[in-house]
Write a protein that holds these residues in place. Sequence first.
Motif, mmCIF file in Angstrom:
data_model
loop_
_atom_site.group_PDB
_atom_site.id
_atom_site.type_symbol
_atom_site.label_atom_id
_atom_site.label_comp_id
_atom_site.label_asym_id
_atom_site.label_seq_id
_atom_site.Cartn_x
_atom_site.Cartn_y
_atom_site.Cartn_z
ATOM 1 N N ARG A 128 55.110 -25.473 -25.738
ATOM 2 C CA ARG A 128 55.138 -27.111 -24.856
ATOM 3 C C ARG A 128 55.762 -26.356 -23.309
ATOM 4 O O ARG A 128 55.445 -27.147 -22.618
ATOM 5 C CB ARG A 128 54.410 -27.732 -25.325
ATOM 6 C CG ARG A 128 53.680 -27.261 -26.813
ATOM 7 C CD ARG A 128 53.357 -28.710 -27.436
ATOM 8 N NE ARG A 128 54.386 -29.595 -28.261
ATOM 9 C CZ ARG A 128 54.584 -29.398 -29.381
ATOM 10 N NH1 ARG A 128 54.036 -28.612 -30.020
ATOM 11 N NH2 ARG A 128 55.673 -29.624 -30.060
ATOM 12 N N ALA A 129 56.670 -26.718 -23.883
ATOM 13 C CA ALA A 129 58.174 -26.999 -22.624
ATOM 14 C C ALA A 129 57.812 -25.793 -21.997
ATOM 15 O O ALA A 129 57.898 -26.399 -20.638
ATOM 16 C CB ALA A 129 59.377 -27.381 -23.330
ATOM 17 N N ALA A 130 57.634 -24.957 -21.927
ATOM 18 C CA ALA A 130 57.689 -23.585 -20.950
ATOM 19 C C ALA A 130 57.027 -23.335 -20.346
ATOM 20 O O ALA A 130 57.014 -23.497 -19.422
ATOM 21 C CB ALA A 130 58.177 -22.354 -21.724
ATOM 22 N N MET A 131 55.396 -23.264 -21.137
ATOM 23 C CA MET A 131 53.954 -23.499 -20.606
ATOM 24 C C MET A 131 53.782 -24.915 -19.594
ATOM 25 O O MET A 131 53.449 -24.206 -18.629
ATOM 26 C CB MET A 131 53.252 -22.495 -22.045
ATOM 27 C CG MET A 131 53.483 -21.481 -22.393
ATOM 28 S SD MET A 131 53.887 -20.253 -20.992
ATOM 29 C CE MET A 131 52.283 -19.625 -20.446
ATOM 30 N N GLY A 132 54.310 -25.465 -19.983
ATOM 31 C CA GLY A 132 54.016 -27.018 -19.957
ATOM 32 C C GLY A 132 54.420 -27.354 -18.146
ATOM 33 O O GLY A 132 53.919 -27.654 -17.086
ATOM 34 N N THR A 133 55.311 -25.816 -17.660
ATOM 35 C CA THR A 133 56.164 -26.029 -16.776
ATOM 36 C C THR A 133 55.158 -25.991 -15.337
ATOM 37 O O THR A 133 54.785 -25.728 -13.790
ATOM 38 C CB THR A 133 57.179 -25.833 -16.230
ATOM 39 O OG1 THR A 133 56.757 -24.135 -16.526
ATOM 40 C CG2 THR A 133 57.890 -26.288 -17.280
ATOM 41 N N GLY A 134 53.777 -24.961 -15.740
ATOM 42 C CA GLY A 134 52.965 -24.293 -15.114
ATOM 43 C C GLY A 134 53.507 -23.100 -14.248
ATOM 44 O O GLY A 134 53.086 -22.517 -13.419
ATOM 45 N N LEU A 135 54.740 -22.647 -14.420
ATOM 46 C CA LEU A 135 55.056 -21.466 -13.862
ATOM 47 C C LEU A 135 55.350 -20.001 -14.055
ATOM 48 O O LEU A 135 55.310 -19.143 -13.492
ATOM 49 C CB LEU A 135 56.738 -22.298 -13.786
ATOM 50 C CG LEU A 135 56.861 -22.743 -12.572
ATOM 51 C CD1 LEU A 135 58.833 -23.866 -12.989
ATOM 52 C CD2 LEU A 135 56.598 -23.673 -11.534
ATOM 53 N N PHE A 136 54.533 -20.072 -15.526
ATOM 54 C CA PHE A 136 54.276 -18.875 -16.467
ATOM 55 C C PHE A 136 53.297 -18.356 -17.049
ATOM 56 O O PHE A 136 51.904 -19.461 -16.994
ATOM 57 C CB PHE A 136 55.710 -18.331 -17.691
ATOM 58 C CG PHE A 136 56.639 -18.515 -17.491
ATOM 59 C CD1 PHE A 136 57.510 -18.251 -16.512
ATOM 60 C CD2 PHE A 136 57.189 -20.282 -17.586
ATOM 61 C CE1 PHE A 136 58.681 -18.830 -16.363
ATOM 62 C CE2 PHE A 136 58.517 -21.035 -17.187
ATOM 63 C CZ PHE A 136 59.180 -19.483 -16.839
ATOM 64 N N ARG A 137 52.552 -17.541 -16.276
ATOM 65 C CA ARG A 137 51.358 -17.043 -17.146
ATOM 66 C C ARG A 137 51.116 -16.178 -18.444
ATOM 67 O O ARG A 137 50.180 -16.474 -18.694
ATOM 68 C CB ARG A 137 51.275 -16.022 -16.171
ATOM 69 C CG ARG A 137 50.735 -16.356 -14.329
ATOM 70 C CD ARG A 137 50.788 -14.962 -13.399
ATOM 71 N NE ARG A 137 50.996 -15.611 -11.912
ATOM 72 C CZ ARG A 137 50.356 -15.304 -10.762
ATOM 73 N NH1 ARG A 137 50.413 -14.087 -10.858
ATOM 74 N NH2 ARG A 137 50.739 -14.757 -10.165
ATOM 75 N N THR A 138 52.272 -16.105 -19.091
ATOM 76 C CA THR A 138 52.336 -15.658 -20.183
ATOM 77 C C THR A 138 53.293 -16.009 -20.661
ATOM 78 O O THR A 138 54.726 -16.606 -20.701
ATOM 79 C CB THR A 138 52.664 -14.314 -19.967
ATOM 80 O OG1 THR A 138 51.346 -14.176 -19.496
ATOM 81 C CG2 THR A 138 52.254 -13.371 -21.889
#
Length: 297
Positions: A128-138
């Motif tokens: 949730r934290a990592a993908m919540g940044t909106g910086l990653f596609r996978t």
Amino acid sequence: MPTTSRPTGRRPRGTRGAAGLRRIAGALTAVASLCALLAVPAAASTAVPGPRAMWLWQRGDPAAVMSWATANAVKEIFVYVPPEITKTELNRLRQFRKRADAAGVRLSALGGEPGWTFDHAAALAWQRAAMGTGLFRTTHVDVEPYHLDEWSTDRPGTVAAFLGLLAALRDADPRPLEADVPFWYDTVPAGGSTLADEVLARVDAVTVMSYRDTATGPGSIIGVGEDMLLRGGRAGRPVRLAAETLALPDCPYCTFHEQGRQALNTALAAIDAAAVFYPAYAGMAVHDHASWSALRP
């Protein structure tokens, strides 16, 4: 340890008469010539380079890392994201994304601990934290449950928990989920099948830790990775193979650390040439940026 074999098509139908035999002989000669060309190391240089990826476990400088990635044709970076993202870390990751977009490089959020096998809440919080940044596609996870004591004391339970983790991560975020896997998961029973097949059923792609220091032949990167390439083809899942560059005193044949950068580049080209026989092949990943960039020429 699996050996390398090449999938073949149907055998030609039999024909009658000398003309038919001549046609068969001509075809066999052409096939033999092609095989001979593929066996010549120089032929690997004519293969179209496969997509390159690399792991980035360190908090590297975005400018330096992206410069290295561009120079080495890297098109995807698995960027380690810590469980707690500070403001400073977020700014650094934003710089990565800005430079990656300019260079045409994809960024995947990299994380994983063996303990996530049973602690799904921690894994989901990280995602949730990592993908919540909106910086990653996978989401790209490296969990390796076989490092747990439970792998020896309760393997079926550990396998079930690991597969449950992958399903939970997949269901929690609509973006692709990828996993690092060893090449020997086909030897582990799971759900009436094998752990290799069950992982492929729960993720969108895998990267096989096919760590060897030769490209083709018995016990090579293609040799140990072939099983997952074939299973990935049947499952309709992309499969990357991988090369190691860390110093591994206990397994020198698992890494290019002693051989150097030129040997690695030659092997990557040879793998691309050999992998044309496997529809699931999605290129090579190199572990990892710090040790790869430090290799001797």
